[in-house]
Scaffold this motif. Structure first.
Motif, PDB file in Angstrom:
ATOM      1  N   ASN A 194     -19.758  22.335  23.993  1.00 47.17           N
ATOM      2  CA  ASN A 194     -19.308  23.523  24.729  1.00 47.17           C
ATOM      3  C   ASN A 194     -18.063  24.162  24.112  1.00 47.17           C
ATOM      4  O   ASN A 194     -17.043  24.344  24.787  1.00 47.17           O
ATOM      5  CB  ASN A 194     -19.039  23.155  26.209  1.00 47.17           C
ATOM      6  N   PRO A 195     -18.127  24.514  22.838  1.00 48.23           N
ATOM      7  CA  PRO A 195     -16.930  25.100  22.241  1.00 48.23           C
ATOM      8  C   PRO A 195     -16.830  26.591  22.558  1.00 48.23           C
ATOM      9  O   PRO A 195     -17.827  27.236  22.871  1.00 48.23           O
ATOM     10  CB  PRO A 195     -17.168  24.898  20.737  1.00 48.23           C
ATOM     11  N   GLU A 196     -15.630  27.112  22.458  1.00 52.99           N
ATOM     12  CA  GLU A 196     -15.463  28.563  22.470  1.00 52.99           C
ATOM     13  C   GLU A 196     -15.526  29.102  21.048  1.00 52.99           C
ATOM     14  O   GLU A 196     -15.950  30.220  20.809  1.00 52.99           O
ATOM     15  CB  GLU A 196     -14.103  28.932  23.087  1.00 52.99           C
ATOM     16  N   VAL A 197     -15.082  28.275  20.122  1.00 50.63           N
ATOM     17  CA  VAL A 197     -15.066  28.655  18.708  1.00 50.63           C
ATOM     18  C   VAL A 197     -15.567  27.471  17.885  1.00 50.63           C
ATOM     19  O   VAL A 197     -15.230  26.334  18.176  1.00 50.63           O
ATOM     20  CB  VAL A 197     -13.628  29.011  18.243  1.00 50.63           C
ATOM     21  N   VAL A 198     -16.372  27.786  16.875  1.00 51.32           N
ATOM     22  CA  VAL A 198     -16.772  26.759  15.909  1.00 51.32           C
ATOM     23  C   VAL A 198     -16.227  27.169  14.547  1.00 51.32           C
ATOM     24  O   VAL A 198     -16.357  28.331  14.151  1.00 51.32           O
ATOM     25  CB  VAL A 198     -18.310  26.626  15.823  1.00 51.32           C
ATOM     26  N   ALA A 199     -15.613  26.213  13.852  1.00 53.78           N
ATOM     27  CA  ALA A 199     -15.022  26.523  12.546  1.00 53.78           C
ATOM     28  C   ALA A 199     -15.623  25.621  11.481  1.00 53.78           C
ATOM     29  O   ALA A 199     -15.860  24.441  11.732  1.00 53.78           O
ATOM     30  CB  ALA A 199     -13.507  26.312  12.590  1.00 53.78           C
ATOM     31  N   PHE A 200     -15.899  26.190  10.335  1.00 58.69           N
ATOM     32  CA  PHE A 200     -16.367  25.388   9.203  1.00 58.69           C
ATOM     33  C   PHE A 200     -16.003  26.107   7.909  1.00 58.69           C
ATOM     34  O   PHE A 200     -15.743  27.310   7.909  1.00 58.69           O
ATOM     35  CB  PHE A 200     -17.876  25.112   9.285  1.00 58.69           C
ATOM     36  N   ASP A 201     -16.023  25.364   6.820  1.00 60.78           N
ATOM     37  CA  ASP A 201     -15.564  25.878   5.528  1.00 60.78           C
ATOM     38  C   ASP A 201     -16.762  26.235   4.655  1.00 60.78           C
ATOM     39  O   ASP A 201     -17.775  25.535   4.664  1.00 60.78           O
ATOM     40  CB  ASP A 201     -14.712  24.798   4.838  1.00 60.78           C
ATOM     41  N   GLU A 202     -16.657  27.341   3.939  1.00 60.81           N
ATOM     42  CA  GLU A 202     -17.614  27.711   2.892  1.00 60.81           C
ATOM     43  C   GLU A 202     -19.033  27.916   3.385  1.00 60.81           C
ATOM     44  O   GLU A 202     -19.911  27.067   3.191  1.00 60.81           O
ATOM     45  CB  GLU A 202     -17.600  26.657   1.770  1.00 60.81           C
ATOM     46  N   ILE A 203     -19.288  29.060   3.965  1.00 63.01           N
ATOM     47  CA  ILE A 203     -20.664  29.401   4.295  1.00 63.01           C
ATOM     48  C   ILE A 203     -21.363  29.793   2.993  1.00 63.01           C
ATOM     49  O   ILE A 203     -20.801  30.515   2.161  1.00 63.01           O
ATOM     50  CB  ILE A 203     -20.739  30.535   5.340  1.00 63.01           C
ATOM     51  N   GLY A 204     -22.583  29.305   2.797  1.00 65.81           N
ATOM     52  CA  GLY A 204     -23.209  29.570   1.507  1.00 65.81           C
ATOM     53  C   GLY A 204     -24.718  29.620   1.507  1.00 65.81           C
ATOM     54  O   GLY A 204     -25.315  29.941   0.475  1.00 65.81           O
ATOM     55  N   THR A 205     -25.370  29.283   2.624  1.00 72.75           N
ATOM     56  CA  THR A 205     -26.835  29.275   2.618  1.00 72.75           C
ATOM     57  C   THR A 205     -27.371  30.100   3.777  1.00 72.75           C
ATOM     58  O   THR A 205     -26.680  30.331   4.776  1.00 72.75           O
ATOM     59  CB  THR A 205     -27.386  27.846   2.738  1.00 72.75           C
ATOM     60  N   THR A 206     -28.626  30.470   3.645  1.00 74.29           N
ATOM     61  CA  THR A 206     -29.242  31.256   4.713  1.00 74.29           C
ATOM     62  C   THR A 206     -29.437  30.404   5.971  1.00 74.29           C
ATOM     63  O   THR A 206     -29.403  30.930   7.094  1.00 74.29           O
ATOM     64  CB  THR A 206     -30.593  31.833   4.258  1.00 74.29           C
ATOM     65  N   ALA A 207     -29.607  29.090   5.793  1.00 76.36           N
ATOM     66  CA  ALA A 207     -29.729  28.196   6.959  1.00 76.36           C
ATOM     67  C   ALA A 207     -28.422  28.215   7.759  1.00 76.36           C
ATOM     68  O   ALA A 207     -28.439  28.210   8.993  1.00 76.36           O
ATOM     69  CB  ALA A 207     -30.046  26.774   6.503  1.00 76.36           C
ATOM     70  N   GLU A 208     -27.310  28.252   7.056  1.00 80.73           N
ATOM     71  CA  GLU A 208     -26.008  28.299   7.745  1.00 80.73           C
ATOM     72  C   GLU A 208     -25.828  29.648   8.450  1.00 80.73           C
ATOM     73  O   GLU A 208     -25.294  29.695   9.558  1.00 80.73           O
ATOM     74  CB  GLU A 208     -24.885  28.058   6.735  1.00 80.73           C
ATOM     75  N   VAL A 209     -26.300  30.716   7.814  1.00 79.67           N
ATOM     76  CA  VAL A 209     -26.227  32.037   8.461  1.00 79.67           C
ATOM     77  C   VAL A 209     -27.077  32.035   9.734  1.00 79.67           C
ATOM     78  O   VAL A 209     -26.660  32.571  10.773  1.00 79.67           O
ATOM     79  CB  VAL A 209     -26.684  33.147   7.496  1.00 79.67           C
TER      80      VAL A 209
END
Lengths: 317, 148
Positions: free
Chosen positions: A227-242
């Protein structure tokens, strides 16, 4: 965990390498140690460091120069093997999944890229180079960005070495600690363990950390269970991540992420970034210029929309 | 005078008996330590297979199951022969240097070798322990009788 100053961070990283090499690195002046971003070891070639985005070469006496010196420290096979074994903490098998992806996760958020010969089983043999990246924490580097954060999706973009990860780390801390508004519930998807390991007690009071998860799977798990309000991660790079970011948007969760770009034109030229901007999940872009600590250009919603020719959904966080 | 003589004979008897007992206990100590070494090899292999934790953590976990005795400390225990120590040292030195399948093969290989040494030690204990005890006892008695 005691706070490590910049020189201490460098020394702690150098101590993970072969004793002979570590001794040469420890002999460097403090100014070089504090600014070094990477230690680069290549078989039968001079050891090098990346300082301020530029390569400098190590001498046997413990000095650096912008071109190979007369007495360069030549990395031999024993240096590489001993460094590799020590980086694995004498447990190569325990790092097999990381090695399959070509890196090793190290203490204090450091990371070592490993090059060699890929075996049929997916592991690496005959190591030919190691790139030891030294994680830095800069408290307060995201002050401006945090104050201007509008609550929706934010993309931090810039060339390698511009400080994207460092900025993201500090931004997560500030938002989670309620330093610029409410205490935001943040889930940090830390695939390589380098975001949180730099300072585990300074990721924010309201931050949950998923370590080792692939980004798309981590985003899904975060939305489903934390139940986050924000999710953070480094280096988006693939269509699966999009696609995973799109799912977050549909769930009303804002996303903070970073992307490698060479220049502003790459925002629309690079496919995953273009898809990310086209998803409507990003309402602000922070564009960084090298070297790290340089100026940040912040694009607000209207500018993002005009940049990608799309509509950004209303802020959801 | 005869008191001193009796005490001396008693000491000789005790020394010979103790020597026999000590030699027999060396055989059982070797068996016990080799059994422990084999257990360590198996448990370390299992820990590597299922937890993939780093070696130091594995040593700690295995030690907790054996009263705090860490695997590497077995090398310094009295009772093992030179060959036993060399074999166990080779096992320890090969840990951590290869990928998962290599480590599992390494542990299985050395567990089998240590098991072979254990069988030899058990056989020697079964055949010779009683012999050493009796030798010590009767050796002492023989010397006493000779001196009397």
């Amino acid at each position: 965990m005691p706070e490590l100053h910049e020189c201490e961070r460098f020394c702690a990283a150098a101590a993970l390498l072969s004793p002979r090499l570590a001794a040469a690195l420890m002999a460097l002046p403090d100014s070089a140690k504090a600014r070094a971003q990477e230690i680069r070891l290549r078989l039968s070639r001079p050891a090098a460091l990346t300082v301020g985005g530029k390569s400098v070469f190590l001498s046997r006496r413990g000095s650096v120069a912008t071109c190979p010196p007369a007495d360069p420290y030549i990395v031999d096979a024993e240096d590489l093997f001993e460094s590799f074994t020590r980086l694995c903490n004498r447990s190569v098998y325990a790092h097999e999944s990381e090695l399959r992806q070509g890196y090793l996760r190290l203490p204090n958020g450091n990371r070592a890229g490993v090059c060699g010969t890929l075996t049929e089983s997916g592991s690496i043999r005959d190591i030919t180079s190691i790139n030891l990246r030294i994680a830095r924490e800069v408290i307060g580097c995201a002050d401006t960005l945090a104050k201007r954060y509008a609550g929706g999706g934010l993309l931090i973009a810039g060339p390698p070495g511009s400080g994207k990860t460092t900025l993201l780390r500090d931004l997560v801390r500030q938002l989670s600690d309620g330093m610029v508004g409410p205490y935001r519930r943040i889930t940090l998807v830390d695939t390589r363990g380098e975001l949180s390991a730099v300072a585990p007690d300074r990721v924010g009071l309201n931050t949950d950390i998923l370590i080792g998860y692939e980004k798309a799977a981590g985003l899904e798990r975060a939305v489903r269970t934390l139940n986050p309000e924000v999710v953070a991660f480094d280096e988006i790079g693939t269509t699966a991540e999009v696609a995973a970011v799109r799912d977050c948007l549909n769930a009303g969760v804002a996303v903070l992420t970073t992307a490698h770009i060479g220049c502003q034109a790459d925002l629309t030229a690079r496919l995953p970034v273009r898809q990310l901007l086209g998803s409507g999940a990003i309402s602000q872009i922070a564009l960084l210029s090298p070297p790290a600590g340089g100026p940040i250009t912040i694009y607000e919603k209207a500018q993002v929309e005009s940049l990608c020719g799309c509509s950004v959904r209303p802020d959801s966080a | 005078m005869w008191l001193f003589r009796a005490a001396g004979l008693g000491l000789i008897f005790a020394a010979c008996t103790l020597a026999g007992l000590w030699k027999a206990s060396q055989l059982s100590a070797r068996t016990r330590l080799l059994q422990l070494a084999g257990a360590f090899a198996n448990e370390i292999g299992e820990e590597i297979r299922y937890s993939s934790r780093e070696l130091d953590d594995i040593y700690g976990a295995v030690a907790r199951r054996h009263g705090g005795m860490r695997p590497e400390s077995l090398l310094h225990q009295p009772g093992l022969t030179r060959d036993d120590r060399a074999l166990y040292a080779a096992f320890l030195s090969g840990l951590g240097g290869t990928d998962l399948s290599g480590q599992l093969a390494h542990c299985a290989h050395y567990a089998a070798l240590l098991n072979g040494q254990l069988e030899v030690a058990r056989k020697a204990e079964a055949e010779k322990a009683k012999l050493y005890r009796m030798l010590g006892l009767f050796g002492g008695l023989s010397i006493i009788i000779f001196l009397i």
